[in-house]
Design a protein around this motif. Structure first.
Motif, PDB file in Angstrom:
ATOM      1  N   CYS A 129       0.816  -1.220   0.000  1.00 28.51           N
ATOM      2  CA  CYS A 129       0.000   0.000   0.000  1.00 28.51           C
ATOM      3  C   CYS A 129       0.849   1.269   0.000  1.00 28.51           C
ATOM      4  O   CYS A 129       0.550   2.211  -0.734  1.00 28.51           O
ATOM      5  CB  CYS A 129      -0.947   0.002   1.195  1.00 28.51           C
ATOM      6  SG  CYS A 129      -2.208  -1.285   1.115  1.00 28.51           S
ATOM      7  N   CYS A 139      -5.923   5.866  -1.646  1.00 27.89           N
ATOM      8  CA  CYS A 139      -5.540   4.858  -0.660  1.00 27.89           C
ATOM      9  C   CYS A 139      -6.774   4.284   0.033  1.00 27.89           C
ATOM     10  O   CYS A 139      -6.959   3.065   0.087  1.00 27.89           O
ATOM     11  CB  CYS A 139      -4.586   5.466   0.362  1.00 27.89           C
ATOM     12  SG  CYS A 139      -4.135   4.355   1.707  1.00 27.89           S
ATOM     13  N   CYS A 145      -6.069  -1.080   1.783  1.00 26.22           N
ATOM     14  CA  CYS A 145      -5.236   0.016   2.285  1.00 26.22           C
ATOM     15  C   CYS A 145      -6.010   1.027   3.128  1.00 26.22           C
ATOM     16  O   CYS A 145      -7.228   1.137   3.039  1.00 26.22           O
ATOM     17  CB  CYS A 145      -4.587   0.730   1.107  1.00 26.22           C
ATOM     18  SG  CYS A 145      -3.671  -0.353  -0.015  1.00 26.22           S
ATOM     19  N   CYS A 152       0.081   5.816   3.058  1.00 24.15           N
ATOM     20  CA  CYS A 152      -0.835   4.706   2.852  1.00 24.15           C
ATOM     21  C   CYS A 152      -0.230   3.441   3.449  1.00 24.15           C
ATOM     22  O   CYS A 152       0.964   3.192   3.314  1.00 24.15           O
ATOM     23  CB  CYS A 152      -1.047   4.528   1.340  1.00 24.15           C
ATOM     24  SG  CYS A 152      -2.418   3.455   0.904  1.00 24.15           S
TER      25      CYS A 152
END
Length: 189
Positions: A129, A139, A145, A152
């Motif tokens: 992520c 994100c 995520c 993120c």
């Protein structure tokens, strides 16, 4: 890097091994590039995974069933690396690597770099992520995520082990349900 490990030996990469066409073309790992006047890795004509990967400069693409030059040997700059959808610039190592999405085995994904993460639910490799998104909206729109303190990261519910959950200050492990969840103090309405 000018050298790579192959067959338990450190060998120079093709561009550093040869400066002329005849010896370059005589090496089955290399081929002469007449446009640039340099010796390059030769991955053409290798029609099986075993034959392809016997050449330490080549990588087998399972989906296309073809052999290609490894990203770290093809590109030395971020812009050229990221322009190839099969490659990804590794910000930690400052080098080009195979894009996590083209890696199809758990062992290669886990061993490729800290940028990739194996997803056991989908049996696929993806960029972590923190390397996928630079903004909170993108994100948070990804089910894996969550945006936290300017970057993120993997959602608590997606952490693959109890230890990772307990080690994350944003998460709490619930023994009763054997799940990892975001702590209430970090949740927004």
């Amino acid at each position: 890097p000018t050298c790579m490990w192959a067959s338990n030996k450190c060998r120079q990469q093709c561009p550093y091994r040869y400066t002329s066409q005849a010896p370059c073309d005589a090496d089955d790992e290399c081929k002469w590039d007449t446009i640039t006047g340099t010796c390059k890795p030769d991955c053409t004509g290798k029609d099986t995974s075993a034959v392809c990967e016997a050449n330490h400069m080549c990588r087998w693409d399972d989906k296309k069933e073809s052999c290609t030059v490894k990203c770290d040997l093809k590109y030395t700059t971020k812009s050229t690396c990221n322009a190839d959808d099969k490659c990804l610039w590794n910000v930690q190592d400052g080098a080009c690597q195979a894009n996590c999405g083209v890696i199809h085995s758990r062992s290669e994904c886990s061993g490729s770099s800290q940028m990739c993460r194996w997803n056991t639910a989908t049996s696929s490799c993806a960029a972590q992520c923190k390397f996928r998104y630079n903004d909170s909206a993108s994100c948070d729109a990804d089910a894996e995520c969550s945006w936290y303190q300017g970057s993120c990261k993997v959602r608590c519910s997606r952490l693959p082990s109890t230890d990772l959950c307990i080690g994350d200050s944003e998460c709490t492990f619930r023994k009763s349900s054997n799940t990892c969840r975001k702590k209430c103090s970090f949740s927004t309405a």
